[in-house]
Enzyme design. Sequence first.
Site, PDB file in Angstrom:
ATOM      1  CB  CYS A  10      12.417  10.322   9.092  1.00  0.00           C
ATOM      2  SG  CYS A  10      12.228   8.968   7.647  1.00  0.00           S
ATOM      3  CE  LYS A  35      -1.876   3.000   2.962  1.00  0.00           C
ATOM      4  NZ  LYS A  35      -2.094   4.239   2.015  1.00  0.00           N
ATOM      5  CD  GLU A  46      13.599   3.575  10.316  1.00  0.00           C
ATOM      6  OE1 GLU A  46      13.795   4.275  11.043  1.00  0.00           O
ATOM      7  OE2 GLU A  46      13.845   2.161  10.157  1.00  0.00           O
ATOM      8  CD  GLU A 106       9.361  13.515  12.023  1.00  0.00           C
ATOM      9  OE1 GLU A 106       8.354  12.862  12.235  1.00  0.00           O
ATOM     10  OE2 GLU A 106      10.588  13.090  11.520  1.00  0.00           O
TER      11      GLU A 106
HETATM   12  C1  UN1 Z   1      13.406   9.266   4.873  1.00  0.00           C
HETATM   13  O1  UN1 Z   1      13.626  10.508   5.206  1.00  0.00           O
HETATM   14  O2  UN1 Z   1      12.205   8.742   5.405  1.00  0.00           O
HETATM   15  O3  UN1 Z   1      19.277   9.747   4.072  1.00  0.00           O
HETATM   16  C2  UN1 Z   1      14.410   8.361   4.257  1.00  0.00           C
HETATM   17  C3  UN1 Z   1      18.539  10.173   3.520  1.00  0.00           C
HETATM   18  C4  UN1 Z   1      17.694   9.561   2.406  1.00  0.00           C
HETATM   19  C5  UN1 Z   1      16.748   8.510   2.773  1.00  0.00           C
HETATM   20  C6  UN1 Z   1      15.703   9.152   3.914  1.00  0.00           C
HETATM   21  N1  UN1 Z   1      18.690   8.587   1.762  1.00  0.00           N
HETATM   22  O4  UN1 Z   1      18.138  11.085   3.855  1.00  0.00           O
END
Ligand code: UN1
Length: 494
Positions: A283, A174, A249, A384
């Site tokens: 993230c 999904k 995650e 965040e």
């Molecule tokens: C994410 O923000 O969920 O290191 C992944 C990084 C990318 C991946 C980010 N290669 O910012």
Amino acid sequence: MADLFKNYVGGRWQEAKGGVTFTRNNPANGEQVGVFTKSKPEDVDAAVAAAVEAFTSWRLYPAPKRGEILYRAAQILLDRKEALAREMTEEMGKVLTEARGDVQEAIDMTFYMAGEGRRQYGQTTPSEMRNKFQMAVRRPLGVCGVVTPWNFPLAIPSWKMMPALIAGNTIVFKPASFTSRMGVRLVEILEEAGLPGGVVNLVMGTGAEVGNAIVAHPDVPLVSFTGSNATGTTVAVEGAKCNKRVSLEMGGKNAVIVMDDADLDLATEGILWSAFGTSGQRCTAASRVVVHRSVQRELAERLVARAGGMRLGDGLADTTDIGPIVSERQLGRINDYVKIGQGEGARLAVGGGIARDGELGRGFFHQPTIFDEVDPRMRIAQEEIFGPVTALIPVETLDEAIDVANGVGFGLSASIFTADVNRAFRAMQDIDTGILYVNAGTTGAEIHLPFGGTKGTGNGHREAGTAALDFFTEWQSIYVDYSGKLQRAQIDPV
Ligand code: UN1
């Protein structure tokens, strides 16, 4: 009427059962990107049934041959890199250079996992007994639920799907509703590369209907989720009811530490890239800058001057530095945090507003924003934000910097700018994050090392690298006794 993007179930593109659709518009200008079939839990049931059926043969299809399919998929991704990147920018807004990077990350992961088809090493150890052989081999688990976010619409699905597939699992996928078209594109490519029907099934729709149905389904033993902490916790709780293996995650509140001996030009570049790349919607974004008091003013001046000159706009335009925010709701949320920061007494050094001038008024744009003189306990230093907002927190010593970096509920990424190798090693030793950079920003993880975080960022699993195989396989220990007699371990003498 625009083409309808459909689900892919059991090797057939088909509409969801209720005939309902949803649309997605370009966040830079409101133009329609696509119309998508909207699924219900019954559609998930059909997809899981197809995946269960496909698993009976896919798990026995030799892993190196699975790898050949992935090599072909990687090559198609590479051939279409530019077209995919443009579609991605239209669908979720990130600037084209970064969209190309996202596609590249999917290419890298697909090639890498294709190679793992010939490298799923197990273990052999000597037995306690004579004439007995023993080994441990990796086995797939079955149907994997893959629930992905919109901020890396090709990279993150590929982080989950490629290791799942090379290990012999089947998938119900999904994608985020905002980036369903990229989800379709990835599945089209896998189909074209020769993946048998039913091995990957795509079901589009909301988290509430489709995501929950995947997580609750008794025939899905494993769920890999990237997204918000609130949803991730629900996934863990629901998954636990049927003893599922769940990989989460989730958020980050990543800090860049800048020491008094740092190369400030380099630190400025690293911070701007990590804080404002993808409009801060990563993230791994640098949403805190923990800076030594003696260089604070100079660093702040440089950052403010540069951030103030960054150009907002459609990510397809060469002149754009920062693209739109993914949705109006997210835009409002980000701006609410700016108000919270001001209310808490942080000093707004630059930005802070929603940008509505001219063409920008057609989309969802937020100015790059820097707060100064932030107290590490403030909400803008703890929660965040997922937008182009970063907070400068002054400190006096390396110990204090490390304490501040660690003093949040997340532990994904961190970085330190310093010219002193001793300080760099102290940071490596004492910063509690899954990813750490020295003299670079907090973003830019490569696909062949583990990706994931400590504390509230996750639940202990890692994506990418060979670590991904640990999540998508389980061990079977096999003992072969060729002595021709009963040998009782722990009991009989040799
Ligand atoms: C994410 O923000 O969920 O290191 C992944 C990084 C990318 C991946 C980010 N290669 O910012």
